[in-house]
Design an enzyme around this catalytic site. Structure first.
Site, short mmCIF file in Angstrom:
data_model
loop_
_atom_site.label_atom_id
_atom_site.label_comp_id
_atom_site.label_asym_id
_atom_site.label_seq_id
_atom_site.Cartn_x
_atom_site.Cartn_y
_atom_site.Cartn_z
N GLU A 40 0.91 -1.11 -0.04
CA GLU A 40 -0.01 0.02 -0.01
C GLU A 40 0.90 1.41 -0.07
O GLU A 40 1.74 1.39 0.82
CB GLU A 40 -0.84 -0.12 1.18
CG GLU A 40 -1.90 1.24 1.32
CD GLU A 40 -2.65 1.14 2.67
OE1 GLU A 40 -3.82 1.67 2.67
OE2 GLU A 40 -2.30 0.31 3.59
N LYS A 106 -9.86 2.40 -2.72
CA LYS A 106 -9.89 1.84 -1.47
C LYS A 106 -11.46 2.20 -0.73
O LYS A 106 -11.50 3.62 -0.49
CB LYS A 106 -8.85 2.42 -0.30
CG LYS A 106 -9.00 1.51 1.19
CD LYS A 106 -7.60 1.95 1.70
CE LYS A 106 -7.58 1.43 3.15
NZ LYS A 106 -6.45 1.68 4.06
N CYS A 140 -5.55 -2.86 2.36
CA CYS A 140 -5.37 -3.07 3.67
C CYS A 140 -6.58 -3.23 4.50
O CYS A 140 -7.29 -4.43 4.51
CB CYS A 140 -4.53 -1.75 4.01
SG CYS A 140 -3.81 -1.89 5.63
#
Length: 257
Positions: A40, A106, A140
């Site tokens: 990330e 995300k 994540c």
């Protein structure tokens, strides 16, 4: 399909340094890979300063990804802080050797670090095609949300890139394995090492098969490449023999029509 995860110490908010480091990690590598998976915010670390580090889709990091993908004849994938239409996104990019770019913004922003205050969340899943493999993109914190990660028999490989801190590393390992088992898919999760912005990271990047077996890993706190060769035939044979996916529940919003 051959994949490789790149685990390394990301220099804080130093894109040029990090991109050169990645290149150097492949200097003596002769094996060909179909997919190279980076952590990330692989060029800066998990920074909440997008006004300082964010790039456009025509920026230096994206151009580097295009060149590196062409050079390695592989898809290069990882997330970058992107500015678009006045908003900032933690954007997972998959760049192909021919220059094609797939993206995923995300969805679940990590409020405990105020990510939700500076970045804009995505609102849709992204599943890309890679040589006949259906690959789902996640970043994540997304891994904590099984409904969002749910495989509706529409992907074969889940890709997670992360900056997951050392104190919660057992959670990362548990969830990565769980996502593989419950979704009957391969999962690849790449994390960083080192210390940035007073946070410690210790890696634990893994590649799991659909049974939850580790088929690729690296020692804690070690920089290096994690390699694995995945078999779509074996995955499909297992799903035919043990078709739990056929009994999966649909998820709907309570009160929706």
């Amino acid at each position: 399909m051959k994949i490789v995860l790149v685990q390394y110490d990301i220099a804080w908010e130093s894109p040029s340094f990090n991109l050169i480091k990645i290149e150097n990690m492949f200097l003596n590598e002769t094996e060909h890979f179909d997919l190279i998976l980076l952590p990330e915010m692989f060029n800066t670390g998990f920074s909440m300063n997008p006004h300082k580090i964010a790039e456009t889709m025509e920026g230096d990091t994206i151009n580097w990804m295009k060149n590196f993908a062409l050079q390695k004849d592989a898809v290069i994938a990882g997330s970058v802080s992107i500015k678009e239409n006045g908003l900032y996104y933690n954007r997972f990019l998959a760049v192909y050797p021919n220059g094609k770019i797939e993206k995923y913004d995300k969805k679940h922003l990590f409020r405990m670090s105020d990510e939700d205050l500076v970045y804009t969340p995505g609102n849709k899943n992204s599943i890309i095609d890679l040589k006949g493999w259906r690959c789902a993109l996640f970043v994540c914190y997304d891994i904590r949300f099984p409904v969002w990660c749910r495989n509706r028999n529409n992907y074969d490989l889940a890709l997670f890139n992360a900056n997951w801190p050392k104190p919660r590393i057992d959670v990362w390992k548990t969830l990565l394995k769980a996502r593989a088992i419950e979704n009957q898919c391969y999962t690849a999760g790449v994390n960083r090492i080192g210390n940035s912005n007073e946070i410690s990271y210790n890696g634990h990047s893994y590649i799991y098969d659909y049974l939850g077996n580790i088929i690729g890993s690296l020692k804690e706190d070690e920089e290096g490449l994690i390699k694995a060769e995945l078999s779509l035939n074996k995955l499909n044979q297992f799903k035919e023999k043990f078709p739990a996916w056929m009994d999966a529940d649909d998820f709907t919003v309570v009160g929706s029509e």
